[in-house]
Design a protein around this motif. Structure first.
Motif, short mmCIF file in Angstrom:
data_model
loop_
_atom_site.label_atom_id
_atom_site.label_comp_id
_atom_site.label_asym_id
_atom_site.label_seq_id
_atom_site.Cartn_x
_atom_site.Cartn_y
_atom_site.Cartn_z
N UNK A 259 0.87 -1.18 0.00
CA UNK A 259 0.00 0.00 0.00
C UNK A 259 0.90 1.23 0.00
N UNK A 260 0.90 2.00 -1.09
CA UNK A 260 1.79 3.17 -1.17
C UNK A 260 1.56 4.12 0.00
N UNK A 261 2.61 4.85 0.35
CA UNK A 261 2.60 5.66 1.57
C UNK A 261 1.41 6.63 1.64
N UNK A 262 1.12 7.31 0.51
CA UNK A 262 0.06 8.32 0.57
C UNK A 262 -1.33 7.66 0.60
N UNK B 133 1.64 -7.17 -4.96
CA UNK B 133 0.57 -6.51 -5.68
C UNK B 133 0.31 -5.15 -5.03
N UNK B 134 0.09 -4.16 -5.87
CA UNK B 134 -0.13 -2.82 -5.34
C UNK B 134 -1.16 -2.06 -6.19
N UNK B 135 -2.01 -1.28 -5.53
CA UNK B 135 -2.98 -0.49 -6.29
C UNK B 135 -2.34 0.79 -6.83
N UNK B 136 -1.18 0.66 -7.44
CA UNK B 136 -0.50 1.82 -8.02
C UNK B 136 0.43 1.38 -9.14
N UNK B 137 0.10 1.78 -10.36
CA UNK B 137 0.97 1.49 -11.49
C UNK B 137 2.30 2.21 -11.33
N UNK B 138 2.23 3.39 -10.76
CA UNK B 138 3.41 4.23 -10.66
C UNK B 138 4.46 3.61 -9.73
N UNK B 139 4.01 3.13 -8.56
CA UNK B 139 4.96 2.53 -7.62
C UNK B 139 5.53 1.22 -8.17
N UNK B 140 4.65 0.42 -8.78
CA UNK B 140 5.12 -0.85 -9.35
C UNK B 140 6.19 -0.55 -10.40
N UNK B 141 5.93 0.46 -11.20
CA UNK B 141 6.87 0.84 -12.25
C UNK B 141 8.20 1.30 -11.64
N UNK B 142 8.09 2.05 -10.56
CA UNK B 142 9.32 2.55 -9.95
C UNK B 142 10.21 1.39 -9.47
N UNK B 143 9.58 0.42 -8.82
CA UNK B 143 10.34 -0.74 -8.34
C UNK B 143 10.97 -1.47 -9.52
#
Ligand code: SF4
Lengths: 245, 457
Positions: free
Chosen positions: A7-10, A73-83
């Motif tokens: 779960x991304x920080x924000x 799994x994460x509800x964020x394309x952006x964070x997954x992409x960053x990793x």
């Protein structure tokens, strides 16, 4: 199959309902979900600001928390992409490589790993899809308007199965919303103008709810919608897929 | 001034922003329609990328081959290490030929070398013959776009400008009348020119010939009438073979304007009888850029302008907000290589949406290079103390889960309990036009823990 939920920080702090919808949805689909309690942030906010070197600790903490899962799994394309794309700044141990290979954005995971399309959801509204850039052009969660080839979109494929959803067409299908992390603050004027234009496109199309794979874009759009008292709602895709209205 | 400052000035006139945005989006859209009709477009891009990469890896050899062949064709070839040498070479050639009146077709290189002011200082008249360039020249501005130099000006502004400089009648911005008048004005200049300067789109090592692409035929008009033709090119304009033109000409026109082919693709090889042809090959920082592994692909650029048309920031900030010869995404990865400090805000004038990289006909990873420049800039140029410290603090918090929990709690509490006026007050650029989210009582973490405890009990 053991799945670690990131779960991304924000989202954790500001939009817990998105996290709740995500975990409920995955559990509904009989996924064995674990939520490691030591997780914080993928490190993107520092890295995109040019301070990648200050994010080493965040990256290592991420890997430490998720190294034992088969999938993340994460509800964020952006964070997954960053990793996936930018975790080359820490030593590439087996664990790091495993984490980078196995991190998935939620829709991608449901559609391509679980291979489920119909989630039994129902949501009787006119939906405008905002195709968040990092998911779209980074993770290729859909085709983008620039590239010639087969047309597809994971998020739309899932939405098409949701009862009552009416997908509304936009005049600019995949233009950026203008969030861009610290860009939203350092380039305030352009960021706001991009957001306003994006919202207008949805309004012109008769959209009632804007959805996306990223809450960050939605937070930016919602901030404008609320300030300008416009008749639109934003919901993360997990919230729609977890609905039964 | 920083990009964001100039951009916010441009944004004071929202109507102009809308119009600028729509005009360029229209071009991007035309490009889409045109490329989606080409079977194998992506293959073509791969080829374009591959040929350029190969050329850059063998640049020295191809340059020498090009020089040899051009000389065989009767062309004089000159080398310039930098802008100064370039400008001096040109003035020397012009003086040798007693040339006082020059017509010049579009060349971003001469713009980069600031050739016009240098010529004028040497009492040489230089007229830009591309209509858009002539407009910005009359307005004493620089091009705001590499393909559409005057895209920031509307027809009424052009009307006024022409009245002032060309003595035209007021015409309520009638484009037909204005272009007609520009044509008359330029024809006179063409006929009386002592020399013509052109850019180069592609220089072919195998033949020593070169190609100049224009939509107005102004390069031909200049070069065919004047007794001296000087063509200026950056070292990276070389392509190995004639057959490669087929790849690049197809990519260029469609990406630039959506046309299947540029109206005039003019092939030059040798001087006409009784005339002279010179080629000036310029480095001016290019070999330095070539030496940077992360950024060398920026030299693939064929200057089609597609990355500008597609860039949501460029469209809404205008080309002049970049304060550089080449604006937009490609300019933002080229300029820091020339002057890191001066152009330090440009790589941040992007959301890293990646549209530029996907539209680029030669597949330059523009947005990845923007990201990489950011990492260099924060290390090598002075950064605001607060920014540096807050990034450091953030790094620490995110590396330490217990600290993260406390900070999150405080932030949520503040969002819930502080009055809106405080939250959205001045130092908070977020809150100027946007509301902040309401701080929820419970974070996801807390919700999850509660649920686990309930499960247990
Ligand atoms: S970087 Fe690519 S898209 Fe931009 S001008 Fe150069 S060739 Fe065209």
């Amino acid at each position: 199959m053991k799945v670690g939920l990131f779960i991304p920080c924000y989202i954790n702090q500001l939009y817990p309902q998105v996290g709740i919808a995500t975990i409920e949805l995955l559990e509904k689909l009989n996924v064995d979900v674990g939520y490691p309690s030591g997780q914080t942030c993928c490190g993107q906010p520092m890295a995109n600001s040019g301070f990648e070197y200050e994010s080493n600790g965040a990256c290592s903490n991420f890997v430490e928390n998720f190294k034992d899962f088969d999938y993340i799994v994460t509800p964020s394309g952006s964070c997954a992409y960053h990793v996936k794309k930018h975790y080359d700044i820490i030593p590439q141990t087996e664990e790091v490589i495993k984490v980078r290979n196995n991190v998935y954005e939620l829709c991608d995971f449901i559609l391509n790993i679980l291979k489920i399309k119909d989630l039994g959801a129902s949501f009787p509204y006119k939906i405008g899809v905002h195709k968040s850039c990092h998911g779209l052009r980074g993770l290729r969660l859909g085709s983008c308007s620039e590239v010639v080839g087969k047309q597809y979109s994971y998020i739309e494929e899932l939405l098409q199965e949701v009862k009552g959803v009416e997908l509304m067409p936009l005049s600019r299908t995949d233009e950026c919303c203008g969030f861009g992390g610290t860009f939203a603050v350092t380039e305030e004027a352009i960021s706001v103008k991009m957001g306003k234009d994006k919202i207008q496109d949805h309004l012109d199309s008769g959209v009632e709810v804007i959805t996306a794979t990223d809450t960050s874009c939605l937070m930016h759009l919602e901030g404008l919608i609320n300030r300008n008292k416009q008749p639109l709602k934003v919901l993360h895709i997990a919230e729609i897929l977890n609905s039964n209205l | 001034m920083s990009h964001s400052k100039l951009a916010s000035i441009f944004n004071k006139d929202e109507k102009r922003v809308d119009w600028h945005d729509k005009a360029l989006w229209f071009v991007r859209h035309k490009r889409d329609k045109s490329v989606h009709n080409v079977k194998g477009w992506e293959e073509l891009r791969n080829l374009g990328h591959g040929i350029k990469a190969h050329m850059l890896s063998n640049l020295d050899n191809y340059l020498i081959q090009f020089e040899e062949n051009a000389k065989k064709n009767g062309v004089e070839v000159h080398w310039a290490a930098n802008d100064e040498e370039h400008n001096k070479l040109i003035v020397d050639i012009l003086k040798e030929n007693n040339a006082k009146k020059i017509v010049k077709s579009k060349s971003m290189l001469t713009e980069e070398c600031h050739l016009n002011p240098f010529l004028e200082a040497n009492d040489i008249e230089v007229i830009d013959t591309d209509l858009g360039e002539r407009i910005v020249q009359l307005a004493k501005e620089r091009p705001s776009h590499i393909v559409l130099p005057a895209i920031h000006k509307n027809r009424h502004e052009v009307d006024e400008l022409f009245q002032e400089h060309l003595g035209t009648k007021p015409c309520d911005g009638d484009p037909q009348y204005l272009t007609g008048e520009a044509r008359k004005h330029l024809r006179e200049k063409f006929i009386s020119a002592d020399a013509a300067i052109t850019g180069v789109n592609f220089a072919i090592a195998e033949t020593g010939g070169f190609v100049v692409c224009t939509n107005e035929g102004n390069a031909d008009m200049g070069a065919h009438l004047a007794p001296v033709h000087i063509a200026c090119m950056g070292v990276e304009k070389i392509i190995p073979k004639q057959e490669h033109l087929g790849v690049f000409l197809r990519l260029l026109a469609r990406s630039a304007t959506g046309q299947p082919i540029t109206t005039y693709s003019s092939h030059f090889k040798k001087p006409r009888k009784g005339t002279k042809m010179h080629i000036i090959i310029v480095d001016n920082g290019r070999s330095e850029q070539l030496s940077r592994p992360d950024f060398r692909a920026s030299l693939h650029c064929i200057r089609c302008g597609a990355c500008m048309n597609t860039c949501p920031i460029y469209r809404r900030s205008g080309g002049h907000s970049y304060d550089a010869t080449i604006p937009g995404p490609i300019g933002s990865i080229l300029s820091p290589g020339k002057d890191l400090k001066k152009y330090s805000t440009l790589p941040f004038a992007s959301t890293l949406c990646g549209s530029c990289s996907d539209v680029c006909p030669v597949k330059i990873d523009i947005h990845s290079q923007l990201y990489k420049w950011r990492q260099i800039i924060t290390k090598e140029t002075p950064q605001p103390f607060i920014k540096k410290q807050s990034m450091k603090a953030m790094g620490k918090i995110f590396a330490n889960p217990s600290q993260f929990e406390i900070v999150g709690k405080i932030a949520r509490w503040s969002l819930r309990n502080l009055p809106k006026a405080v939250i959205n007050s001045k130092p908070n650029a977020w809150g100027k036009a946007r509301d902040l989210p309401l701080g929820p009582k419970q974070s996801f973490d807390e919700w999850f823990k509660e649920r686990e405890n309930e499960k247990k009990s």
